[in-house]
Scaffold this active site. Structure first.
Site, PDB file in Angstrom:
ATOM      1  N   ASP A 165      -4.159  -4.550   1.212  1.00  0.00           N
ATOM      2  CA  ASP A 165      -4.580  -4.398   2.180  1.00  0.00           C
ATOM      3  C   ASP A 165      -5.816  -4.689   2.460  1.00  0.00           C
ATOM      4  O   ASP A 165      -6.848  -3.904   2.168  1.00  0.00           O
ATOM      5  CB  ASP A 165      -4.414  -2.424   2.330  1.00  0.00           C
ATOM      6  CG  ASP A 165      -4.627  -1.542   3.470  1.00  0.00           C
ATOM      7  OD1 ASP A 165      -4.915  -2.877   4.145  1.00  0.00           O
ATOM      8  OD2 ASP A 165      -4.323  -0.960   3.170  1.00  0.00           O
ATOM      9  N   ASN A 182      -7.331  -4.651   5.529  1.00  0.00           N
ATOM     10  CA  ASN A 182      -7.869  -3.511   6.638  1.00  0.00           C
ATOM     11  C   ASN A 182      -8.738  -5.158   7.506  1.00  0.00           C
ATOM     12  O   ASN A 182      -9.847  -4.607   8.449  1.00  0.00           O
ATOM     13  CB  ASN A 182      -8.889  -3.146   5.705  1.00  0.00           C
ATOM     14  CG  ASN A 182      -8.108  -1.294   5.427  1.00  0.00           C
ATOM     15  OD1 ASN A 182      -7.304  -1.105   6.351  1.00  0.00           O
ATOM     16  ND2 ASN A 182      -8.619  -0.214   4.703  1.00  0.00           N
ATOM     17  N   ASN A 236       1.186  -0.579  -0.062  1.00  0.00           N
ATOM     18  CA  ASN A 236      -0.108  -0.370  -0.120  1.00  0.00           C
ATOM     19  C   ASN A 236       1.053   1.697   0.521  1.00  0.00           C
ATOM     20  O   ASN A 236       1.559   1.396   0.845  1.00  0.00           O
ATOM     21  CB  ASN A 236      -0.703   0.550   1.070  1.00  0.00           C
ATOM     22  CG  ASN A 236      -1.557   1.353   1.296  1.00  0.00           C
ATOM     23  OD1 ASN A 236      -1.088   2.383   0.498  1.00  0.00           O
ATOM     24  ND2 ASN A 236      -3.344   1.497   1.456  1.00  0.00           N
ATOM     25  N   ASP A 271       2.925   4.803   5.522  1.00  0.00           N
ATOM     26  CA  ASP A 271       2.709   3.912   6.661  1.00  0.00           C
ATOM     27  C   ASP A 271       2.421   2.583   6.247  1.00  0.00           C
ATOM     28  O   ASP A 271       2.395   1.270   7.406  1.00  0.00           O
ATOM     29  CB  ASP A 271       1.987   4.634   7.204  1.00  0.00           C
ATOM     30  CG  ASP A 271       0.000   4.966   6.278  1.00  0.00           C
ATOM     31  OD1 ASP A 271       0.454   4.161   5.092  1.00  0.00           O
ATOM     32  OD2 ASP A 271      -0.396   5.094   6.630  1.00  0.00           O
ATOM     33  N   HIS A 272       2.427   1.770   5.347  1.00  0.00           N
ATOM     34  CA  HIS A 272       2.617   0.591   5.069  1.00  0.00           C
ATOM     35  C   HIS A 272       4.128  -0.396   4.076  1.00  0.00           C
ATOM     36  O   HIS A 272       4.716   1.032   3.580  1.00  0.00           O
ATOM     37  CB  HIS A 272       1.438  -0.385   4.033  1.00  0.00           C
ATOM     38  CG  HIS A 272      -0.157   0.133   4.326  1.00  0.00           C
ATOM     39  ND1 HIS A 272      -0.915  -0.404   4.810  1.00  0.00           N
ATOM     40  CD2 HIS A 272      -0.668   1.123   4.467  1.00  0.00           C
ATOM     41  CE1 HIS A 272      -1.909  -0.461   4.822  1.00  0.00           C
ATOM     42  NE2 HIS A 272      -2.132   1.069   4.829  1.00  0.00           N
ATOM     43  N   ASP A 283      -1.479  -6.127   6.071  1.00  0.00           N
ATOM     44  CA  ASP A 283      -1.216  -6.084   4.964  1.00  0.00           C
ATOM     45  C   ASP A 283      -1.235  -8.225   4.544  1.00  0.00           C
ATOM     46  O   ASP A 283      -0.490  -7.911   5.181  1.00  0.00           O
ATOM     47  CB  ASP A 283      -0.403  -5.577   3.795  1.00  0.00           C
ATOM     48  CG  ASP A 283      -0.423  -4.266   4.696  1.00  0.00           C
ATOM     49  OD1 ASP A 283      -0.918  -3.765   3.493  1.00  0.00           O
ATOM     50  OD2 ASP A 283      -0.455  -3.705   5.380  1.00  0.00           O
ATOM     51  N   GLU A 296      -4.020   1.812  -2.588  1.00  0.00           N
ATOM     52  CA  GLU A 296      -4.039   3.333  -2.200  1.00  0.00           C
ATOM     53  C   GLU A 296      -2.929   4.312  -3.462  1.00  0.00           C
ATOM     54  O   GLU A 296      -2.308   5.151  -3.137  1.00  0.00           O
ATOM     55  CB  GLU A 296      -3.880   3.400  -1.292  1.00  0.00           C
ATOM     56  CG  GLU A 296      -4.963   3.674   0.003  1.00  0.00           C
ATOM     57  CD  GLU A 296      -5.126   4.383   1.196  1.00  0.00           C
ATOM     58  OE1 GLU A 296      -5.331   5.307   1.004  1.00  0.00           O
ATOM     59  OE2 GLU A 296      -3.991   4.253   2.129  1.00  0.00           O
TER      60      GLU A 296
END
Length: 257
Positions: free
Chosen positions: A147, A149, A7, A247-248, A218, A34
């Site tokens: 991802d 989530n 991501n 941030d991943h 992930d 993303e």
């Protein structure tokens, strides 16, 4: 074969880090989420300059998924999940990569719980469940990478208490994920690291990276014939600590062949 899910949290904003990762790690397949850009804004020239071939399903400012390959070209199988022809979110892309079927997916976040966003998350997961079952019926090596989530268990988060009200940890979310997993998929990271904290995401706020306050969202799920070729899996964690990083962290599996 190294297959990575990453991501990027805005491919244009993170382009130097993204290109850096490609140059240093040279994954065979890279599944992105993303993108946060429309198709016409995807950095196609920059990607082509690396030698990678790409298919992508973008959306201005939000979502967006892609599959990149180092050797050969990914052959598009589908964009979007079946089951809702009016779904406008760019969250799923699926391709033939050699003898593999590989999907890059970006599952809805679902926050706040109790709103239409959470209902959409669960409905999307139901559509994914149905499609995942159809993929298994093909009896081919398949990788569902992305991802998700979803924080599958309390072991996958720095503080279950701190995240108790988050959509990623709700019983309904976890149950939907388990239902897919129990169709016969293998969680690549847990196949390699069956116990202990393995994080793939650290929020930008509250010093989460510095405190290692992360969680694992992930995932790479392998069909039985893909799992038969399993070699290793892990997280390229150090890329999260670089300047202006996503941030991943890139999360990967290696398969024979």
């Amino acid at each position: 074969m190294k297959i990575v899910t990453y991501n990027v949290n805005g491919i244009r904003a993170r382009l130097p880090r993204f290109l850096e990762y490609i140059e240093e790690q040279k994954p065979d397949v890279l599944c992105l989420q993303e993108l946060k850009c429309a198709d016409e804004s995807f950095p196609a020239a920059e990607v082509a300059a690396t030698g990678y071939k790409a298919i992508f399903h973008g959306q201005k400012g939000f979502n967006g998924v892609a599959i990149l390959t180092r050797d050969g070209e990914p052959v598009l199988r589908r964009m979007g999940l079946p089951g809702d022809p009016d779904d406008t979110h760019s969250r799923y892309i699926e391709a033939e990569v050699g003898d593999l079927v590989i999907a890059s997916l970006y599952l809805p976040n679902g926050n706040p719980v109790g709103t239409e966003k959470f209902a959409y998350k669960l409905a999307w997961m139901e559509r994914l469940r149905e499609h995942a079952l159809a993929l298994l019926a093909e009896e081919r090596p398949v990788v569902l990478a992305g991802d998700w989530n979803v924080v599958p268990t309390d072991e996958d988060v720095f503080s279950p208490k701190a995240m108790a009200h988050d959509a990623l940890l709700q019983p309904e979310t976890r149950a939907a994920y388990r239902t897919i997993l129990h169709q016969g998929w293998t969680d690549a990271i847990r196949a390699r690291h069956p116990e202990g904290a393995i994080y793939t995401f650290w929020d930008y706020t509250a010093g989460c990276w510095q405190r290692d306050a992360g969680f694992r969202i992930d995932h790479l799920l392998l069909s039985p014939s893909a799992a038969d070729r399993f070699l290793d899996a892990g997280v390229d964690k150090e890329y999260r600590g670089r300047e202006k990083a996503s941030d991943h962290a890139p999360t990967w599996v290696t398969l024979e062949g």
